[in-house]
Design a protein around this motif. Structure first.
Motif, PDB file in Angstrom:
ATOM      1  N   LEU A  14       4.548  -5.237  -2.288  1.00  0.00           N
ATOM      2  CA  LEU A  14       4.214  -4.347  -1.183  1.00  0.00           C
ATOM      3  C   LEU A  14       5.446  -3.986  -0.379  1.00  0.00           C
ATOM      4  CD1 LEU A  14       0.870  -5.943   0.066  1.00  0.00           C
ATOM      5  CD2 LEU A  14       1.158  -3.794  -1.194  1.00  0.00           C
ATOM      6  N   SER A  15       6.328  -4.943  -0.209  1.00  0.00           N
ATOM      7  CA  SER A  15       7.569  -4.689   0.523  1.00  0.00           C
ATOM      8  C   SER A  15       8.432  -3.673  -0.208  1.00  0.00           C
ATOM      9  CB  SER A  15       8.336  -6.001   0.712  1.00  0.00           C
ATOM     10  OG  SER A  15       9.596  -5.756   1.311  1.00  0.00           O
ATOM     11  N   THR A  16       8.491  -3.825  -1.545  1.00  0.00           N
ATOM     12  CA  THR A  16       9.276  -2.879  -2.346  1.00  0.00           C
ATOM     13  C   THR A  16       8.726  -1.477  -2.219  1.00  0.00           C
ATOM     14  OG1 THR A  16       9.851  -4.610  -3.917  1.00  0.00           O
ATOM     15  CG2 THR A  16      10.094  -2.331  -4.667  1.00  0.00           C
ATOM     16  N   ALA A  17       7.391  -1.348  -2.291  1.00  0.00           N
ATOM     17  CA  ALA A  17       6.782  -0.033  -2.205  1.00  0.00           C
ATOM     18  C   ALA A  17       7.018   0.593  -0.840  1.00  0.00           C
ATOM     19  CB  ALA A  17       5.282  -0.139  -2.482  1.00  0.00           C
ATOM     20  N   SER A  18       6.879  -0.225   0.234  1.00  0.00           N
ATOM     21  CA  SER A  18       7.029   0.321   1.579  1.00  0.00           C
ATOM     22  C   SER A  18       8.472   0.673   1.880  1.00  0.00           C
ATOM     23  CB  SER A  18       6.514  -0.696   2.604  1.00  0.00           C
ATOM     24  OG  SER A  18       7.294  -1.884   2.570  1.00  0.00           O
ATOM     25  N   ASN A  19       9.416   0.063   1.151  1.00  0.00           N
ATOM     26  CA  ASN A  19      10.832   0.323   1.387  1.00  0.00           C
ATOM     27  C   ASN A  19      11.393   1.420   0.487  1.00  0.00           C
ATOM     28  OD1 ASN A  19      11.065  -1.603   3.399  1.00  0.00           O
ATOM     29  ND2 ASN A  19      11.509  -3.257   1.946  1.00  0.00           N
ATOM     30  N   PRO A  21      12.730   4.926  -0.647  1.00  0.00           N
ATOM     31  CA  PRO A  21      13.443   5.905   0.187  1.00  0.00           C
ATOM     32  C   PRO A  21      12.508   6.994   0.683  1.00  0.00           C
ATOM     33  CG  PRO A  21      14.644   5.440  -1.849  1.00  0.00           C
ATOM     34  CD  PRO A  21      13.294   4.800  -1.980  1.00  0.00           C
ATOM     35  N   HIS A  22      12.840   7.590   1.813  1.00  0.00           N
ATOM     36  CA  HIS A  22      11.971   8.606   2.402  1.00  0.00           C
ATOM     37  C   HIS A  22      11.781   9.781   1.467  1.00  0.00           C
ATOM     38  CE1 HIS A  22      15.799  10.652   3.251  1.00  0.00           C
ATOM     39  NE2 HIS A  22      15.087  11.732   3.420  1.00  0.00           N
ATOM     40  N   TRP A  23      12.836  10.107   0.666  1.00  0.00           N
ATOM     41  CA  TRP A  23      12.731  11.261  -0.223  1.00  0.00           C
ATOM     42  C   TRP A  23      11.745  11.007  -1.366  1.00  0.00           C
ATOM     43  CZ3 TRP A  23      14.217   9.129  -4.698  1.00  0.00           C
ATOM     44  CH2 TRP A  23      15.270   8.196  -4.708  1.00  0.00           C
ATOM     45  N   TYR A  24      11.542   9.748  -1.725  1.00  0.00           N
ATOM     46  CA  TYR A  24      10.563   9.435  -2.766  1.00  0.00           C
ATOM     47  C   TYR A  24       9.172   9.877  -2.312  1.00  0.00           C
ATOM     48  CZ  TYR A  24       7.872   6.703  -6.153  1.00  0.00           C
ATOM     49  OH  TYR A  24       6.994   6.315  -7.146  1.00  0.00           O
ATOM     50  N   THR A 103      -5.344  15.050  -9.412  1.00  0.00           N
ATOM     51  CA  THR A 103      -4.933  13.646  -9.348  1.00  0.00           C
ATOM     52  C   THR A 103      -3.548  13.477  -9.949  1.00  0.00           C
ATOM     53  OG1 THR A 103      -7.234  12.945  -9.581  1.00  0.00           O
ATOM     54  CG2 THR A 103      -5.536  11.284  -9.977  1.00  0.00           C
ATOM     55  N   LEU A 104      -2.635  12.971  -9.158  1.00  0.00           N
ATOM     56  CA  LEU A 104      -1.284  12.702  -9.625  1.00  0.00           C
ATOM     57  C   LEU A 104      -1.317  11.372 -10.374  1.00  0.00           C
ATOM     58  CD1 LEU A 104       1.498  14.056  -9.444  1.00  0.00           C
ATOM     59  CD2 LEU A 104       1.948  12.719  -7.385  1.00  0.00           C
ATOM     60  N   MET A 105      -1.395  11.454 -11.707  1.00  0.00           N
ATOM     61  CA  MET A 105      -1.580  10.256 -12.513  1.00  0.00           C
ATOM     62  C   MET A 105      -0.288   9.488 -12.717  1.00  0.00           C
ATOM     63  SD  MET A 105      -4.803  10.229 -13.189  1.00  0.00           S
ATOM     64  CE  MET A 105      -4.871   9.001 -14.506  1.00  0.00           C
ATOM     65  N   GLU A 106       0.817  10.207 -12.863  1.00  0.00           N
ATOM     66  CA  GLU A 106       2.124   9.579 -13.121  1.00  0.00           C
ATOM     67  C   GLU A 106       3.164  10.270 -12.255  1.00  0.00           C
ATOM     68  OE1 GLU A 106       2.280  10.507 -17.218  1.00  0.00           O
ATOM     69  OE2 GLU A 106       0.986   8.863 -17.846  1.00  0.00           O
ATOM     70  N   PHE A 107       4.046   9.489 -11.652  1.00  0.00           N
ATOM     71  CA  PHE A 107       5.082  10.064 -10.799  1.00  0.00           C
ATOM     72  C   PHE A 107       6.275   9.130 -10.759  1.00  0.00           C
ATOM     73  CE2 PHE A 107       7.302  10.238  -6.757  1.00  0.00           C
ATOM     74  CZ  PHE A 107       7.644  11.584  -6.693  1.00  0.00           C
ATOM     75  N   THR A 108       7.460   9.730 -10.793  1.00  0.00           N
ATOM     76  CA  THR A 108       8.674   8.965 -10.564  1.00  0.00           C
ATOM     77  C   THR A 108       9.712   9.885  -9.964  1.00  0.00           C
ATOM     78  OG1 THR A 108      10.330   7.484 -11.567  1.00  0.00           O
ATOM     79  CG2 THR A 108       9.655   9.396 -12.858  1.00  0.00           C
ATOM     80  N   SER A 109      10.554   9.326  -9.119  1.00  0.00           N
ATOM     81  CA  SER A 109      11.643  10.089  -8.505  1.00  0.00           C
ATOM     82  C   SER A 109      12.786   9.125  -8.261  1.00  0.00           C
ATOM     83  CB  SER A 109      11.184  10.740  -7.194  1.00  0.00           C
ATOM     84  OG  SER A 109      12.199  11.546  -6.642  1.00  0.00           O
ATOM     85  N   GLY A 110      13.836   9.250  -9.084  1.00  0.00           N
ATOM     86  CA  GLY A 110      14.959   8.324  -9.003  1.00  0.00           C
ATOM     87  C   GLY A 110      16.048   8.756  -8.052  1.00  0.00           C
ATOM     88  N   CYS A 111      15.922   9.953  -7.498  1.00  0.00           N
ATOM     89  CA  CYS A 111      16.906  10.458  -6.550  1.00  0.00           C
ATOM     90  C   CYS A 111      16.261  11.573  -5.744  1.00  0.00           C
ATOM     91  CB  CYS A 111      18.160  10.968  -7.269  1.00  0.00           C
ATOM     92  SG  CYS A 111      17.829  12.272  -8.479  1.00  0.00           S
ATOM     93  N   ALA A 112      16.927  12.029  -4.717  1.00  0.00           N
ATOM     94  CA  ALA A 112      16.332  12.995  -3.795  1.00  0.00           C
ATOM     95  C   ALA A 112      16.042  14.338  -4.444  1.00  0.00           C
ATOM     96  CB  ALA A 112      17.254  13.189  -2.584  1.00  0.00           C
ATOM     97  N   GLN A 113      16.814  14.695  -5.467  1.00  0.00           N
ATOM     98  CA  GLN A 113      16.700  16.052  -6.005  1.00  0.00           C
ATOM     99  C   GLN A 113      15.848  16.190  -7.253  1.00  0.00           C
ATOM    100  OE1 GLN A 113      19.481  14.235  -5.836  1.00  0.00           O
ATOM    101  NE2 GLN A 113      20.916  14.657  -7.507  1.00  0.00           N
ATOM    102  N   VAL A 114      15.383  15.101  -7.857  1.00  0.00           N
ATOM    103  CA  VAL A 114      14.657  15.202  -9.126  1.00  0.00           C
ATOM    104  C   VAL A 114      13.419  14.308  -9.120  1.00  0.00           C
ATOM    105  CG1 VAL A 114      14.785  14.862 -11.630  1.00  0.00           C
ATOM    106  CG2 VAL A 114      16.777  15.721 -10.406  1.00  0.00           C
TER     107      VAL A 114
END
Length: 288
Positions: A14-19, A21-24, A103-114
């Protein structure tokens, strides 16, 4: 001891998820908001109100993208027409389907722009009182997104699989590509363009001339909607309700530069021309 270990593990997760980045969270919310506007009656408001009805910050004014197998889109207006102008509206004719949930079934964002996503768009019948009826089917879209500095979508590359069988479900027929349905669709396209493409936007002498012209063209497939075919013109007839001056030529005999046969390597791999970059467009190591 096991209970304590599980408590620590859950707390860490839970801590990891809440932390994150804002852009995620920003990127995820932007994508969810885009698809939420495909849900009826949200899409109807955008179709009626145009750009003014779109919340700010979703698409950059110069947004550019490809949605396979539908086509390429340049600029904000093109993009909003695809994402919301093609979302089904009530027809009053069974099965009368509309998108009822995204429904957003899958999502990932490794940086602010992608970011990358998979969304399921659930389509149900619409009851006379506008309540949700039976499930018709689910439309799937997989996409890569590139955001500008503000978090608005600047570039996108998306794919919708299995449009042929989904279209059959949407129209409530066993096979959208049957000879009977091909003829019905051709007649509907020609009757529809006679109503929407009038005055300076007229592209055929009349509906009969349209039928004669398009009967000599391949019907095409929804899974391969690019090309000089009836399926492509069917899609652009829907968009002609929004901007007839732009889309009526696409329904017309020449295809207007959109419903034309394009070599495979040009249609699907013209990234440098479309996005301004041959590689790295959706790469976290490629910056703005």
């Amino acid at each position: 001891m096991l209970k304590l270990w599980l408590t620590i593990l859950v707390s860490a997760l839970l801590s990891t998820a809440s932390n994150a980045p804002h852009w995620y969270h920003r990127n995820k919310n932007t994508i969810q908001s885009i698809y939420d506007l495909t849900v009826y009656p949200n899409n109807a408001r955008v179709i009626a109100g145009g750009a003014a009805a779109v919340p700010p910050g979703l698409f950059n004014a110069n947004a550019t993208g490809r949605v396979t197998p539908v086509g390429e889109f340049n600029g904000f207006q093109d993009s909003i027409e695809y994402f919301w102008g093609l979302a089904p509206l009530p027809t009053g004719v069974p099965p009368n389907g509309v998108i009822t949930k995204a429904t957003l079934m899958e999502f990932t964002s490794g940086c602010a722009q992608v970011a990358a996503s998979t969304v399921y768009l659930r389509v149900n019948t619409l009851n006379p009182d506008n309540s949700t009826g039976a499930l018709i089917g689910t439309l799937k879209q997989i996409a890569f997104w590139h955001f500008d500095h503000t978090g608005a979508v600047l570039k996108y590359d998306a794919w919708i699989p299995n449009l042929d069988p989904f279209t059959s479900l949407l129209f409530g027929v066993p096979d959208f590509l049957s000879p009977a349905m091909e003829n019905t669709t051709l007649q509907a396209v020609c009757a529809g363009q006679a109503q929407r493409c009038v005055g300076p936007n007229q592209v055929y002498a009349d509906a009969d001339a349209c039928v004669a012209t398009l009967s000599a063209r391949p019907f095409g497939r929804m899974d391969e909607a690019w090309g000089d075919n009836v399926c492509c013109r069917f899609i652009h007839l829907i968009l002609a309700a929004i901007r007839p001056e732009v889309h009526c030529p696409h329904v017309g005999p020449t295809g207007g530069g959109k419903c034309i046969d394009i070599p495979y390597n040009q249609a699907y791999f013209d990234d440098k021309q479309l996005f301004g970059s041959r590689d790295g467009t959706f790469d976290c190591e490629t910056y703005w």
